[in-house]
Design an enzyme around this catalytic site. Structure first.
Site, mmCIF file in Angstrom:
data_model
loop_
_atom_site.group_PDB
_atom_site.id
_atom_site.type_symbol
_atom_site.label_atom_id
_atom_site.label_comp_id
_atom_site.label_asym_id
_atom_site.label_seq_id
_atom_site.Cartn_x
_atom_site.Cartn_y
_atom_site.Cartn_z
ATOM 1 N N ARG A 106 30.545 75.753 65.398
ATOM 2 C CA ARG A 106 31.736 74.901 65.194
ATOM 3 C C ARG A 106 31.255 73.460 65.206
ATOM 4 N NH1 ARG A 106 37.621 75.135 67.936
ATOM 5 N NH2 ARG A 106 37.738 76.689 66.302
ATOM 6 N N HIS A 133 38.002 76.460 57.950
ATOM 7 C CA HIS A 133 38.099 77.340 59.128
ATOM 8 C C HIS A 133 38.332 78.777 58.634
ATOM 9 C CE1 HIS A 133 38.509 78.550 63.136
ATOM 10 N NE2 HIS A 133 39.644 77.989 63.492
ATOM 11 N N GLN A 136 39.632 81.762 60.839
ATOM 12 C CA GLN A 136 41.062 81.692 61.136
ATOM 13 C C GLN A 136 41.887 82.138 59.931
ATOM 14 O OE1 GLN A 136 42.667 80.532 64.208
ATOM 15 N NE2 GLN A 136 44.257 81.700 63.160
ATOM 16 N N ASP A 229 49.857 73.268 60.796
ATOM 17 C CA ASP A 229 48.750 72.948 61.715
ATOM 18 C C ASP A 229 48.995 71.532 62.238
ATOM 19 O OD1 ASP A 229 46.354 73.088 63.121
ATOM 20 O OD2 ASP A 229 45.078 72.726 61.363
ATOM 21 N N CYS A 269 47.553 78.366 63.644
ATOM 22 C CA CYS A 269 46.244 78.764 64.183
ATOM 23 C C CYS A 269 46.153 78.487 65.681
ATOM 24 C CB CYS A 269 45.138 78.048 63.437
ATOM 25 S SG CYS A 269 45.184 76.248 63.571
ATOM 26 N N ARG A 297 42.050 87.375 65.770
ATOM 27 C CA ARG A 297 40.749 86.692 65.647
ATOM 28 C C ARG A 297 39.646 87.621 66.147
ATOM 29 N NH1 ARG A 297 40.464 81.065 65.651
ATOM 30 N NH2 ARG A 297 38.242 81.436 65.359
HETATM 31 N N1 NVA Z 1 42.890 71.590 62.143
HETATM 32 C C1 NVA Z 1 42.611 71.876 63.526
HETATM 33 C C2 NVA Z 1 42.400 73.340 63.722
HETATM 34 C C3 NVA Z 1 42.112 73.735 65.144
HETATM 35 C C4 NVA Z 1 41.852 75.193 65.308
HETATM 36 C C5 NVA Z 1 41.395 71.092 63.972
HETATM 37 O O1 NVA Z 1 40.415 71.040 63.217
HETATM 38 O O2 NVA Z 1 41.424 70.511 65.056
HETATM 39 N N1 CP Z 2 42.559 78.425 66.250
HETATM 40 C C1 CP Z 2 41.402 78.107 66.849
HETATM 41 O O1 CP Z 2 40.343 78.077 66.243
HETATM 42 O O2 CP Z 2 41.517 77.846 68.171
HETATM 43 P P1 CP Z 2 40.411 77.203 69.123
HETATM 44 O O3 CP Z 2 40.235 75.779 68.703
HETATM 45 O O4 CP Z 2 40.998 77.347 70.488
HETATM 46 O O5 CP Z 2 39.133 77.969 68.964
#
Ligand code: NVA
Ligand code: CP
Length: 314
Positions: A106, A133, A136, A229, A269, A297
């Site tokens: 990540r 992502h 997800q 989101d 998500c 997930r």
């Molecule tokens: N768009 C959000 C998704 C988190 C799972 C982010 O990147 O923070």
């Molecule tokens: N939706 C998702 O990826 O959640 P986290 O940021 O908690 O991993």
């Protein structure tokens, strides 16, 4: 009849064929129905999990998933490993490949994950970047596939909000399932044009619609799935105050849901901000499937790890 997929990595749904996406769904369905059958599937294997950003679901579901498949997961915060002090991705990828059987990462820059994939000899899984992502959105479509009786052809997903990593991955996923995708964003927050071009080509190939609009109502009309989101993603904290203003009114509430189909489901998500991108009257209502989505997930990522990593220690 399942064929072995010739993918080393899982970086974008775009890279996978419709048939391959369906195979992953079928494996995830089998794993969810009978997890006992897969308890030695990745026996003796280790997944390194590199995190430059926070996580609840991704970290826990990958770690538990590896455990349930007979393997082991290592949590590596970029703050603690040498990558965070400037060790090159090249060396990190080469060294980790000598120890572990797979890497999930990540990251902020998408290139960090694609570079890891290029230099690592083991599979690399995109656990979220600034661009996408895919774990997800695969899960979101899998959740819809369960809810709508294993056939999504002709259905419509509407995403309302920031043209961010989630929007991008949903755009890549829809055409693989034969679904129309509508993305509604404020004018200054449209999805990345290079993603739009690729997703439009996928939609043309699949004969589905890819609608990019600034109208919530246009996007959500007749939708089977409504998703949103956060207004400010991880890494955009400095823009949060500006975004609060720019996204005013960009909320999925009962009015918005009433434009969708009667049986439409709501997805997010998570983490969510009630009262910002979604009203509590929607996210906490019977149409919301957010906890099934979060659970899935685990099953979908187990399936992804299985197709990429099985047999590596045999
Ligand atoms: N768009 C959000 C998704 C988190 C799972 C982010 O990147 O923070
Ligand atoms: N939706 C998702 O990826 O959640 P986290 O940021 O908690 O991993």
């Amino acid at each position: 009849m399942r064929r072995d997929m010739r993918h080393k990595d899982f970086i974008e749904i775009h890279d996978y064929s419709a048939d391959e996406v369906m195979q992953i769904f079928e494996i995830a369905r089998d794993m969810k129905a009978d997890p006992e059958k897969f308890t030695t599937a990745l026996q003796g294997q280790t997944l390194a999990m590199i995190f430059e950003k926070s996580s609840t679901r991704t970290r826990v579901s990958f770690e538990v998933g590896m455990f349930q498949l007979g393997g082991h997961a290592l949590f590596l915060s970029s703050r603690d490993i040498q990558l965070g002090r400037g060790e090159p991705i090249y060396d990190t990828a080469k060294v980790l490949s000598r120890y572990v059987d797979g890497i999930m990462a990540r990251t902020f820059a998408h290139k960090t994950v694609t570079d890891l994939a290029e230099y690592a000899s083991v599979p690399v899984i995109n656990g979220l970047t600034d661009l996408s992502h895919p774990c997800q959105s695969m899960t979101d479509y899998f959740t819809a596939w369960e809810k709508f009786g294993h056939d999504l052809k002709g259905r419509k997903l509407a995403y309302i909000g920031d043209g961010n990593n989630m929007a991008h991955s949903l755009m890549f996923g829809g055409p693989k399932l034969g679904m129309d995708v509508a993305i509604a964003t404020p004018p200054a927050y449209a999805p990345d044009p290079s993603v739009v071009a690729k997703a439009q080509a996928d939609a043309d190939h699949a004969g589905t619609k890819m609608i990019i609009t600034t109208s919530i109502d246009e996007a959500v009309r007749n939708a089977d799935i409504v998703e949103t989101d956060v207004w400010a993603s991880m890494g955009q904290e400095a823009e949060a105050a500006k975004r609060q203003k720019d996204f005013e009114g960009w909320i999925v509430n009962e009015r918005v849901m009433s434009l969708a189909k009667k049986e439409a489901i709501f997805m997010h998500c998570l983490p969510a901000h009630r009262g910002e991108e979604v009203a509590a009257e929607v996210i906490d209502s019977p149409c919301s499937v957010i906890y099934d989505e979060a659970e899935n997930r685990l099953h979908v990522q187990k399936a992804i790890m299985y197709v990429l990593m099985k047999g590596r220690r045999k």
